[in-house]
Scaffold this motif. Structure first.
Motif, PDB file in Angstrom:
ATOM      1  N   LEU A   1       0.822  -1.206   0.000  1.00 25.66           N
ATOM      2  CA  LEU A   1       0.000   0.000   0.000  1.00 25.66           C
ATOM      3  C   LEU A   1       0.860   1.261   0.000  1.00 25.66           C
ATOM      4  CD1 LEU A   1      -2.952  -0.766   2.459  1.00 25.66           C
ATOM      5  CD2 LEU A   1      -3.043  -0.573  -0.026  1.00 25.66           C
ATOM      6  N   GLN A   2       1.929   1.230   0.767  1.00 24.69           N
ATOM      7  CA  GLN A   2       2.820   2.393   0.838  1.00 24.69           C
ATOM      8  C   GLN A   2       3.469   2.651  -0.520  1.00 24.69           C
ATOM      9  OE1 GLN A   2       6.107   2.112   3.670  1.00 24.69           O
ATOM     10  NE2 GLN A   2       5.620   4.173   4.392  1.00 24.69           N
ATOM     11  N   ALA A   3       3.890   1.583  -1.200  1.00 29.03           N
ATOM     12  CA  ALA A   3       4.516   1.729  -2.517  1.00 29.03           C
ATOM     13  C   ALA A   3       3.514   2.245  -3.546  1.00 29.03           C
ATOM     14  CB  ALA A   3       5.099   0.393  -2.973  1.00 29.03           C
ATOM     15  N   ILE A   4       2.284   1.756  -3.495  1.00 29.53           N
ATOM     16  CA  ILE A   4       1.246   2.219  -4.418  1.00 29.53           C
ATOM     17  C   ILE A   4       0.948   3.698  -4.187  1.00 29.53           C
ATOM     18  CG2 ILE A   4      -1.211   2.008  -5.000  1.00 29.53           C
ATOM     19  CD1 ILE A   4      -0.912  -1.011  -4.400  1.00 29.53           C
ATOM     20  N   ALA A   5       0.805   4.072  -2.920  1.00 28.73           N
ATOM     21  CA  ALA A   5       0.535   5.474  -2.592  1.00 28.73           C
ATOM     22  C   ALA A   5       1.657   6.373  -3.083  1.00 28.73           C
ATOM     23  CB  ALA A   5       0.350   5.625  -1.084  1.00 28.73           C
ATOM     24  N   GLY A   6       2.889   5.923  -2.890  1.00 27.54           N
ATOM     25  CA  GLY A   6       4.033   6.717  -3.346  1.00 27.54           C
ATOM     26  C   GLY A   6       4.050   6.884  -4.849  1.00 27.54           C
ATOM     27  N   ALA A   7       3.707   5.788  -5.580  1.00 22.18           N
ATOM     28  CA  ALA A   7       3.709   5.850  -7.045  1.00 22.18           C
ATOM     29  C   ALA A   7       2.606   6.763  -7.569  1.00 22.18           C
ATOM     30  CB  ALA A   7       3.538   4.441  -7.615  1.00 22.18           C
ATOM     31  N   LEU A   8       1.479   6.830  -6.840  1.00 14.85           N
ATOM     32  CA  LEU A   8       0.363   7.664  -7.273  1.00 14.85           C
ATOM     33  C   LEU A   8       0.551   9.139  -6.939  1.00 14.85           C
ATOM     34  CD1 LEU A   8      -2.720   5.487  -6.270  1.00 14.85           C
ATOM     35  CD2 LEU A   8      -2.050   6.121  -8.594  1.00 14.85           C
ATOM     36  N   SER A   9       1.372   9.420  -5.949  1.00 12.97           N
ATOM     37  CA  SER A   9       1.439  10.776  -5.391  1.00 12.97           C
ATOM     38  C   SER A   9       1.772  11.847  -6.431  1.00 12.97           C
ATOM     39  CB  SER A   9       2.458  10.826  -4.247  1.00 12.97           C
ATOM     40  OG  SER A   9       3.753  10.497  -4.720  1.00 12.97           O
ATOM     41  N   ASN A  10       2.605  11.506  -7.421  1.00 13.05           N
ATOM     42  CA  ASN A  10       3.004  12.517  -8.412  1.00 13.05           C
ATOM     43  C   ASN A  10       1.864  12.922  -9.338  1.00 13.05           C
ATOM     44  OD1 ASN A  10       5.651  12.562  -7.451  1.00 13.05           O
ATOM     45  ND2 ASN A  10       6.295  10.910  -8.817  1.00 13.05           N
ATOM     46  N   ASN A  11       0.920  11.989  -9.581  1.00 14.22           N
ATOM     47  CA  ASN A  11      -0.149  12.253 -10.542  1.00 14.22           C
ATOM     48  C   ASN A  11      -1.533  12.334  -9.907  1.00 14.22           C
ATOM     49  OD1 ASN A  11       1.716  12.060 -12.761  1.00 14.22           O
ATOM     50  ND2 ASN A  11       1.664   9.843 -12.501  1.00 14.22           N
ATOM     51  N   ILE A  12      -1.585  12.292  -8.583  1.00  8.28           N
ATOM     52  CA  ILE A  12      -2.867  12.171  -7.911  1.00  8.28           C
ATOM     53  C   ILE A  12      -3.805  13.345  -8.193  1.00  8.28           C
ATOM     54  CG2 ILE A  12      -2.076  13.260  -5.757  1.00  8.28           C
ATOM     55  CD1 ILE A  12      -4.418  10.235  -6.024  1.00  8.28           C
ATOM     56  N   ARG A  13      -3.264  14.556  -8.336  1.00  8.80           N
ATOM     57  CA  ARG A  13      -4.128  15.735  -8.476  1.00  8.80           C
ATOM     58  C   ARG A  13      -4.888  15.722  -9.804  1.00  8.80           C
ATOM     59  NH1 ARG A  13      -3.225  18.850  -4.197  1.00  8.80           N
ATOM     60  NH2 ARG A  13      -1.218  18.664  -3.149  1.00  8.80           N
ATOM     61  N   GLY A  14      -4.373  15.026 -10.779  1.00  6.78           N
ATOM     62  CA  GLY A  14      -5.099  14.942 -12.036  1.00  6.78           C
ATOM     63  C   GLY A  14      -6.163  13.858 -12.036  1.00  6.78           C
ATOM     64  N   LEU A  15      -6.180  13.041 -10.973  1.00  2.00           N
ATOM     65  CA  LEU A  15      -7.098  11.914 -10.935  1.00  2.00           C
ATOM     66  C   LEU A  15      -8.242  12.082  -9.942  1.00  2.00           C
ATOM     67  CD1 LEU A  15      -4.422   9.048 -11.079  1.00  2.00           C
ATOM     68  CD2 LEU A  15      -5.943   9.752 -12.923  1.00  2.00           C
TER      69      LEU A  15
END
Length: 521
Positions: free
Chosen positions: A109-123
């Motif tokens: 979960l931590q790795a997934i959250a980290g990978a999403l963090s850069n693009n999260i605002r567009g999603l």
């Protein structure tokens, strides 16, 4: 006017670049031939992961890379992770599988959250982005870490947007592309929206040669299942080496009940020789198309000289298709790399079609490369892999070239560990023991260095070869009678290297001669 030989070879090299995912991204869409089965691979049952099992070089990474392109076209969020992206340092080998699974789940979960963090605002909207970022900042130490991620991931997930897949599948029929799109959209619609998590090289989460490490891999697989069950929008697709899956599913691994649960989730990527032939013949067709030549049934004459070349160090003749496919170790990457080496050799010094002389020139170095790749791939399981392979150079084969009876092979393996210190899976193999013989034999069979040839009247040649992927339990003491009824062959990819080892041993026989001192005049 026919294109020049140089133009043909240059075109061929364009479509057999390296055989690796990184080197083939530019042509993957054109060369991809798994479209018909791709829907099953990319649509795991909701609430379950898909486990892609195959040898190194079988195309696991290529499929994941290609799946990401397909999903991008359909506007479905997807992220790719490797073990390097996941901090598993807190997983102790002494813990139970249940405890390891809980730890792996948090780390995933931590790795997934980290990978999403850069693009999260567009999603997602601003408030949901804040939830995710605060969870990442607090880390897994905060009790509500899981709940915050679980609230955010479904909001990141999106529905499939109708897309024209012809751009990424230019050589697939329109009906196949429509079927693939329908399969993905129907799978996603079962949970309304989806987010795909690809995890490549899953076996690298733990070294399989150390005690207790298989449980870490099991825990990681169970964590992906837990994630898929808890958050239906998540589609997890993980890749795993074939030999690691066999080790996980063996009785010795102690997780037989889990194996049964995962059997329907496993998709085997070990291609048949016919499938591999289709892969490299597709490359020949694409190279011909690049030259403006289409509609032929046979594209070999454009790049290869003659129909039945003579094989190196042999009077045997075979087709170019068989010459390539039998030396590829059942891996598409090897076949592509062999054709690449042949084309490069044919270009210099004066361009000419690939002929049997070029094949004979290329095979020793190609064969040595396969041996060294084998040694690298199984370094953790067998640090002495190179010495183990070299031990077969110069031995007497009692049936045919590089072919032995079971008894003769057993005799060689009985004395083998006394020649050098042989370690397998973290234990030293004792010479002269039946247990040691079967341990070495089973290992060499599982990695594809040797395989049995068994009688089969249904086949045109009256026999067939048995591969570990088809019959993993062929080499056991209980199966000794069947083992004795077979002839045992060394894989053709390694034979040219063993010929050079034999010549090297012959040249170094005896003590070196003393230099002759000539009188000065």
């Amino acid at each position: 006017m026919e294109p020049t030989i140089k133009a043909r070879l240059d075109a061929l090299l364009k479509f057999v670049p390296t055989g690796t995912t990184e080197g083939e991204k530019a042509i993957l869409g054109e060369a991809f031939i798994r479209a018909d089965e791709f829907a099953e691979i990319i649509t795991p049952p909701p609430g379950s992961p898909r486990v892609l099992v195959g040898k190194k070089g079988a195309g696991k990474s290529a499929i994941i890379d290609f799946a990401s392109r397909i999903l991008d076209k359909g506007k479905v969020p997807n992220i790719s992770l490797k073990p390097l992206d996941i901090d598993l340092s807190s997983m102790s080998t002494q813990s139970s599988v249940g405890e390891l699974t809980r730890t792996a789940y948090l780390c995933l979960l931590q790795a997934i959250a980290g990978a999403l963090s850069n693009n999260i605002r567009g999603l997602v909207n601003e408030s949901d982005a804040e939830i995710l970022n605060s969870a990442i900042a607090d880390g897994i130490q905060k009790p509500d870490f899981i709940s915050r991620i679980a609230r955010t991931l479904p909001k990141v997930a999106k529905s499939w947007v109708q897309a024209d897949l012809s751009e990424v599948l230019p050589n697939t029929s329109k009906s196949s592309a429509i079927s693939l799109e329908r399969a993905i959209s129907e799978n996603i619609s079962s949970s309304q929206t989806s987010i795909y998590i690809f995890i490549d090289d899953t076996d690298q989460v733990a070294p399989p040669d150390q005690s207790g490490q298989l449980n870490r891999i099991w825990a990681f697989l169970l964590a992906t299942r837990e994630l898929s069950e808890r958050i239906p929008q998540v589609r997890c697709i993980v890749s795993l080496r074939d030999e690691i899956w066999r080790a996980l599913s063996s009785e010795k691994a102690g997780q037989r009940d889990q194996t049964d649960h995962f059997l329907t989730l496993v998709y085997s990527l070990n291609p048949s020789l016919d499938h591999i032939q289709n892969i490299f013949e597709r490359r020949l067709q694409l190279a011909a198309k690049h030259l403006g030549i289409e509609g032929r049934e046979n594209y070999y004459p454009l790049f290869f000289e003659g129909k039945l070349p003579k094989m190196p160090t042999s009077q045997k003749r075979t087709s170019w298709a068989d010459a390539i496919r039998t030396r590829c170790r059942e891996r598409p990457r090897d076949a592509i790399q062999l054709i690449n080496a042949l084309a490069k050799a044919a270009l210099h010094p004066t361009p000419k079609l690939i002929d049997e002389d070029i094949f004979a020139t290329v095979m020793p170095s190609y064969s040595e490369q396969r041996v060294r790749l084998l040694a690298q791939e199984f370094e953790k399981e067998c640090p002495n892999m190179l010495e183990l392979v070299r031990s077969f150079g110069g031995i007497e084969f009692d049936s045919d070239s590089f072919t032995s009876s079971a008894e003769a092979l057993k005799d060689h393996l009985l004395v083998l560990p006394s020649s050098f210190s042989l370690n397998l899976f973290g234990q030293t193999v004792k010479p002269g023991t039946i247990q040691g013989v079967f341990l070495i034999w089973e290992f060499l069979y599982s990695v594809g260095f040797i395989y049995p040839r068994v009688s089969d009247s249904r086949q045109s040649k009256g026999y067939r070869h048995v591969l570990a992927s088809d019959y993993p339990k062929f080499v056991t003491e209980k199966n000794w009678n069947k083992m004795q009824a077979a002839l045992w062959e060394i894989h053709p990819a390694y034979r040219d290297y063993l010929i050079s080892v034999t010549e090297e041993k012959k040249a170094s026989f005896g003590l070196p001669k003393k230099p002759t001192n000539k009188r000065r005049r």
